[in-house]
Design a protein around this motif. Structure first.
Motif, short mmCIF file in Angstrom:
data_model
loop_
_atom_site.label_atom_id
_atom_site.label_comp_id
_atom_site.label_asym_id
_atom_site.label_seq_id
_atom_site.Cartn_x
_atom_site.Cartn_y
_atom_site.Cartn_z
N GLY A 230 -8.13 21.76 -3.46
CA GLY A 230 -9.43 21.22 -3.85
C GLY A 230 -9.76 19.96 -3.07
O GLY A 230 -8.90 19.38 -2.40
N GLY A 231 -11.02 19.53 -3.18
CA GLY A 231 -11.50 18.40 -2.39
C GLY A 231 -11.15 17.07 -3.01
O GLY A 231 -10.46 17.00 -4.03
N PRO A 232 -11.65 15.99 -2.38
CA PRO A 232 -11.36 14.64 -2.89
C PRO A 232 -11.89 14.44 -4.30
O PRO A 232 -12.94 14.97 -4.68
N LEU A 233 -11.13 13.67 -5.09
CA LEU A 233 -11.53 13.39 -6.46
C LEU A 233 -12.47 12.18 -6.48
O LEU A 233 -12.37 11.30 -5.63
N PRO A 234 -13.41 12.15 -7.43
CA PRO A 234 -14.35 11.02 -7.46
C PRO A 234 -13.64 9.70 -7.81
O PRO A 234 -12.62 9.71 -8.49
N ILE A 235 -14.19 8.61 -7.30
CA ILE A 235 -13.64 7.27 -7.60
C ILE A 235 -14.57 6.58 -8.60
O ILE A 235 -15.78 6.58 -8.41
N GLU A 236 -13.98 6.00 -9.63
CA GLU A 236 -14.80 5.24 -10.57
C GLU A 236 -14.49 3.76 -10.39
O GLU A 236 -13.47 3.29 -10.87
N PRO A 237 -15.38 3.03 -9.70
CA PRO A 237 -15.08 1.63 -9.42
C PRO A 237 -15.05 0.79 -10.69
O PRO A 237 -15.88 1.00 -11.59
N ARG A 238 -14.12 -0.13 -10.78
CA ARG A 238 -13.98 -1.02 -11.92
C ARG A 238 -14.73 -2.32 -11.66
O ARG A 238 -14.90 -2.72 -10.51
N THR A 239 -15.07 -3.01 -12.73
CA THR A 239 -15.70 -4.32 -12.56
C THR A 239 -14.92 -5.42 -13.27
O THR A 239 -15.28 -6.58 -13.19
N ASP A 240 -13.86 -5.03 -13.99
CA ASP A 240 -13.07 -6.06 -14.66
C ASP A 240 -11.65 -6.04 -14.11
O ASP A 240 -11.09 -4.99 -13.84
N ARG A 241 -11.12 -7.24 -13.93
CA ARG A 241 -9.75 -7.35 -13.44
C ARG A 241 -8.81 -7.35 -14.65
O ARG A 241 -9.16 -7.87 -15.70
N ARG A 242 -7.64 -6.78 -14.50
CA ARG A 242 -6.69 -6.88 -15.60
C ARG A 242 -5.27 -7.11 -15.08
O ARG A 242 -4.94 -6.74 -13.96
N VAL A 243 -4.47 -7.75 -15.91
CA VAL A 243 -3.08 -8.05 -15.58
C VAL A 243 -2.19 -7.19 -16.47
O VAL A 243 -2.34 -7.22 -17.69
N VAL A 244 -1.33 -6.40 -15.88
CA VAL A 244 -0.42 -5.56 -16.65
C VAL A 244 0.98 -6.13 -16.50
O VAL A 244 1.49 -6.28 -15.37
N LEU A 245 1.60 -6.46 -17.63
CA LEU A 245 2.89 -7.12 -17.60
C LEU A 245 4.01 -6.13 -17.91
O LEU A 245 3.98 -5.43 -18.93
N VAL A 246 4.98 -6.04 -17.02
CA VAL A 246 6.16 -5.19 -17.23
C VAL A 246 7.34 -6.14 -17.41
O VAL A 246 7.67 -6.89 -16.50
N ASP A 247 7.95 -6.11 -18.59
CA ASP A 247 8.99 -7.10 -18.88
C ASP A 247 10.30 -6.76 -18.18
O ASP A 247 10.77 -5.63 -18.21
N ARG A 248 10.85 -7.76 -17.53
CA ARG A 248 12.17 -7.65 -16.90
C ARG A 248 12.92 -8.94 -17.23
O ARG A 248 12.93 -9.90 -16.45
N PRO A 249 13.53 -8.98 -18.43
CA PRO A 249 14.13 -10.23 -18.91
C PRO A 249 15.17 -10.77 -17.92
O PRO A 249 15.95 -10.01 -17.36
N GLY A 250 15.11 -12.06 -17.69
CA GLY A 250 16.09 -12.71 -16.84
C GLY A 250 15.84 -12.56 -15.35
O GLY A 250 16.64 -13.03 -14.53
N SER A 251 14.75 -11.92 -14.99
CA SER A 251 14.50 -11.68 -13.57
C SER A 251 14.25 -12.99 -12.82
O SER A 251 13.51 -13.85 -13.29
N VAL A 252 14.87 -13.14 -11.64
CA VAL A 252 14.67 -14.37 -10.87
C VAL A 252 13.45 -14.27 -9.96
O VAL A 252 13.07 -15.23 -9.32
N GLN A 253 12.88 -13.06 -9.89
CA GLN A 253 11.65 -12.88 -9.12
C GLN A 253 10.66 -12.11 -9.97
O GLN A 253 11.03 -11.36 -10.87
N SER A 254 9.38 -12.27 -9.65
CA SER A 254 8.36 -11.39 -10.21
C SER A 254 7.96 -10.41 -9.11
O SER A 254 7.64 -10.81 -8.00
N THR A 255 8.02 -9.12 -9.46
CA THR A 255 7.63 -8.09 -8.52
C THR A 255 6.15 -7.83 -8.71
O THR A 255 5.72 -7.54 -9.84
N LEU A 256 5.38 -7.95 -7.66
CA LEU A 256 3.93 -7.81 -7.77
C LEU A 256 3.46 -6.51 -7.13
O LEU A 256 3.87 -6.17 -6.02
#
Lengths: 444, 429
Positions: A230-256
């Motif tokens: 099948g062909g390309p799927l439609p894109i639905e552009p967003r207008t709000d930014r969001r931050v999704v947090l994945v917990d990694r207790p004790g991590s010395v770095q934040s993976t972005l």
């Protein structure tokens, strides 16, 4: 001591030529004189995009199970036969294709291709073996998911494409979805998708290679081609930014992992988007790496790219930053995406991006493996034989105005999803206070 | 099988200042690889300065007398090139592959940082790259399960004071203490033309390269008093077995068995290379067949055996496996030891032939790019005095006999073994 103070200019350029592409009866080949090794890949339209919802990882399990013995011999005998040729079977499942390949000294290629076909077309798929491979694959994914990265990637994909869509789930599934794959699913996937003839890609010194015989071995007993996905799927552009947090207790770095949905690979802006992303974060001296690594010292590296397949694409920015500077690094990163969208690129930056991308074609496309990969691009995206020559010309011809226009059109700083995998107890409050976007916890 | 592993021409020259130049012409593609090995690595670092050779490698990209900060990267990538550098215990190498018309640019850049780095060193640059390297350490070693295995194995294999005792990445404390004059002195001491090999491979004419090397590097002074490298034969390694158990946040128990073997380049190490392939490469290997498939103690994706190609002391052989669900660390360790100990009972001709076939493919893959070839030439010129000896490695592997394998297998005796085990927090041993 004396150094030459004057930087030398370039000498006379010798033209780069992509090797001549030979297409014959389902075989697509390139002649590389003098190469000791040759590569053959059976390319099938059976990528992860074909998997049913909730069963992500079937194709990856099948890829491993192909080596668990064939109609002719058990797994130990198969391994010995193939490895005694100096070859190992490699498999790769991406969104658009399922690839099964061998690399071997060129005089051993026919024998290696015969073994490749034996595994692809007539695997034993004994139920006990398939169940064990499935369990091993789930365990391997659990190992992989203990590293920083995979969970952030899954959270990003789910947020920008939706968990209910196949491409909103991880390419190779997650430990739970793989554990849920049934033996029947794997057998059925093989029956449905690996019976098609596909395309045999061959790259190497073809002087004494009989391509017809290789094709005959690879396509023996194959069924009918499959219908397109099948062909390309439609894109639905967003207008709000969001931050999704994945917990990694004790991590010395934040993976972005930052990103948003973007056009598919065959979009007419492909070259312009590639160059815009290169200026933003594709090269060492790009805006993001310059600011976040070379000026701030927050990270070992940061990069941005458009990842694109046949039916969808996305912008992806990846990095790992020291925990204490998570928020400043995010603010700077979003700032550079915004600046690139709003102000576009400058000619000096574009000049580097252009020559680098064009030069990389000649630097990267040296080996049989790299050329076979380029042949796969031609087949998967239905591109003409002169594609790579034209790509080089198109990269070199792109100007500041059109690349800036593409940056404005395809970068969406206000609709970014910002996934942060790090020590939530340490960074949550600062993330909330930053105003970068609503902070939510990842549902993994 | 080719009688040599390097069927391309090799020409060499030595400038008056001692710089060795190696050229290997191949006109197949319009690209050229430039590769410099400096004969200095983390083995040269004194106590309290661990990680300095590697941090210094970062500083080499931060500008020199005629090249501004980050301009090196911009110029090479802007010419269409790829570039990088690596540091290991033995040496530091710098390399780029560029479209052939930019060869002169690459040589100019390398000469400028060989001869003119010190005037460009600033406290700001050092502080910035120190943070980058600390983030590299966090990303590669500190923030991933088992990421510190190599950091733990080295001090178990080599005693304090041995040049291989500490890992190249260095300690956070030493990195924090790094000061600018030390780095200026490091450059002056080691980054001299007579301590380096320049290899150029690809679409070039050797005579042109020699002339360009003279033009750009010829004016740099040689350094008469480069201190001798530390002695890799002392202090003597510990006698008797050594072990360390780590209880940590890891997803499954993992065992590493390690041995000091022979120095890279020796016939003994060639046999170790073949042995490691028999043991750990491919689904036909002993580890796969016996632990992943047979006894099903180990996860199939996580069994391996490999030599670390170090040339200045007996190099390590590392054998590792990770437990399948429900398998105890002790059972995995016993199974892994049994496979390694079993090698002393001899290996079969079929196993030997399989390993040699896989090694041949691995070799040809390594030299399939101009960059891979340039690195190999620099290595053999630096470590063995003659780049043409690169052609000997593949035939040497092919010549390894069953007896030679048996001999090195016997040396992997449990009494000389280093064992590192990772145990999960839920089930401490």
């Amino acid at each position: 001591m004396s150094l030459v103070t004057e930087r030398p200019g370039p000498g006379a350029a010798r033209p780069y030529r992509f090797p001549e592409v030979v297409r014959r009866d389902g075989v697509v080949a390139a002649h590389l004189p003098g190469q000791a090794l040759a590569v053959a890949i059976l390319l099938l339209d059976a990528g992860a995009g074909r998997e049913p919802a909730g069963r992500e990882g079937i194709a990856a399990v099948l890829a491993k199970a192909l080596e668990e013995g064939t109609a002719k011999r058990d797994s130990a005998a198969y391994a010995l036969a193939l490895e005694s040729l100096g070859a190992e079977l490699f498999t790769n499942v991406d969104w658009d294709s399922f690839r099964i390949g061998v690399q071997a000294p060129v005089d051993r290629l026919p024998a290696a291709v015969a073994l490749l076909a034996e595994a692809a077309r007539t695997p034993r798929l004994d139920p006990a073996d398939v169940a064990r491979v499935r369990d091993d694959e789930a365990a391997a994914l659990r190992m992989d998911w203990a590293d920083p990265g995979p969970r952030a990637e899954a959270a990003l994909r789910a947020d920008i494409f939706g968990r209910d869509r196949r491409h909103g789930r991880p390419l190779h599934g997650d430990p739970d979805s793989v554990a849920g794959v049934g033996v029947d699913d794997v057998v059925e996937y093989h029956r449905t998708w690996l019976g098609q003839p596909g395309t045999l890609l061959v790259a190497g010194d073809l002087t004494s290679v009989d391509l017809g015989a290789l094709g005959a071995a690879a396509f023996a007993g194959a069924g009918e081609p499959v219908a397109g996905a099948g062909g390309p799927l439609p894109i639905e552009p967003r207008t709000d930014r969001r931050v999704v947090l994945v917990d990694r207790p004790g991590s010395v770095q934040s993976t972005l992992r930052l990103g948003h949905a973007a056009p598919h690979r065959a979009h007419p802006d492909y070259v312009l988007m590639t160059l815009a992303a290169t200026v933003l974060g594709g090269a060492f001296t790009s805006r993001l790496n310059h600011l976040i690594r070379e000026v701030r010292g927050y990270t070992y590296g940061i990069r941005a790219e458009f990842g694109q397949s046949k039916r969808f694409g996305r912008l992806l920015v990846s990095s790992g930053v020291q925990t204490a500077v998570t928020v400043p690094a995010l603010v700077d990163t979003v700032g550079e995406v915004s600046r690139t969208a709003v102000e576009g690129v400058t000619e000096p930056e574009l000049a580097v991006a252009r020559s680098w991308r064009a030069g990389q074609l000649s630097v990267d496309l040296q080996t049989p493996g790299a050329i076979a990969g380029a042949l796969a691009t031609l087949v998967v995206h239905n591109l003409p034989d002169d594609y790579h020559a034209n790509l080089r010309a198109a990269l070199l011809a792109a100007d500041e105005a059109t690349v800036s226009e593409a940056a404005a059109k395809h970068l969406n700083p206000h609709g970014l999803t910002l996934v942060v995998e790090g020590d939530a107890a340490v960074i949550r409050d600062e993330l909330v206070a930053s105003g970068l976007g609503e902070v939510v916890d990842a549902q993994l | 099988m080719s009688p040599t592993g390097y069927p391309w021409p090799i020409e060499t020259a030595r400038l008056d200042n001692g710089l060795r130049v190696v050229v290997s012409e191949d006109r197949t593609a319009p690209v050229v690889a430039v590769n410099i090995w400096y004969d200095v690595g983390s083995r040269h670092e004194p106590d309290g300065q661990t990680g300095f050779a590697h941090l210094f490698e970062h500083l080499m990209f931060e500008g020199s007398e005629h090249v501004a900060k980050t301009e090196h990267m911009r110029l090479v990538q802007g010419a269409g090139g790829s570039l990088n550098a690596t540091t290991n215990p033995d040496r530091t190498n710098y390399f780029e592959t560029v479209p052939a018309e930019h060869l002169e640019l690459a040589l100019w850049l390398e000469a400028d940082r060989m001869g003119g780095l010190v005037p460009a060193l600033t406290q700001q640059t050092l502080d910035n790259q120190r943070e980058v390297v600390k983030n590299e350490r966090r990303q590669r070693y500190d923030n991933v399960p088992y990421g510190d295995a190599w950091l733990r194995l080295l001090p178990l294999l080599y005693p304090p004071g041995h040049p291989y005792h500490h890992a190249t990445i260095g300690s956070m404390a030493d990195l924090n203490a790094a000061d600018l004059p030390t780095f200026a002195a490091f450059h002056t001491t080691y980054y001299a033309p007579n301590n380096a090999v320049l290899s150029v491979v690809g679409d070039v004419v050797p005579a042109d390269v020699f002339a360009l090397a003279e033009k750009y590097f010829g004016g740099l002074p040689s350094r008469p008093d480069i201190p001798p490298a530390p002695d890799g034969t002392r202090p003597a390694p510990p006698t008797g077995p050594v072990r360390e158990d780590v209880v940590g946040d890891v997803p499954a128990p993992r065992i590493y068995l390690a041995h000091r073997t022979h120095a890279f380049g020796s016939p003994g190490y060639d046999a170790v290379t073949v042995l490691a392939t028999i043991l750990g490469t491919g689904r036909g290997s002993r580890l796969y067949q016996r632990l992943a498939d047979g006894a099903r103690l180990a996860q199939p994706d996580y069994v391996s055996a490999y030599g670390v190609d170090l040339a200045h002391a007996p190099a390590p052989l590392i054998v590792t496996a990770t437990a399948r669900d429900g398998v105890a660390a002790a059972d995995l360790e016993a199974g892994l030891a049994e496979v390694v100990d079993g090698l002393a009972g001899g290996v079969g001709q079929e196993e030997l032939d399989r390993a040699k076939a896989l090694l041949a493919t691995a070799w040809w893959r390594q030299v399939s790019t101009v960059a891979g070839r340039a690195d190999v030439l620099s290595r053999y010129a630096t470590q063995f005095g003659d780049p043409a000896r690169a052609g000997e490695r593949l035939p040497a592997w092919q010549a390894v006999t069953l007896d030679a394998v048996a001999e090195v297998a016997a040396e992997l005796h449990p009494s000389r073994r280093v064992t590192l085990s990772y145990l999960t927090e839920e089930k401490p041993a």
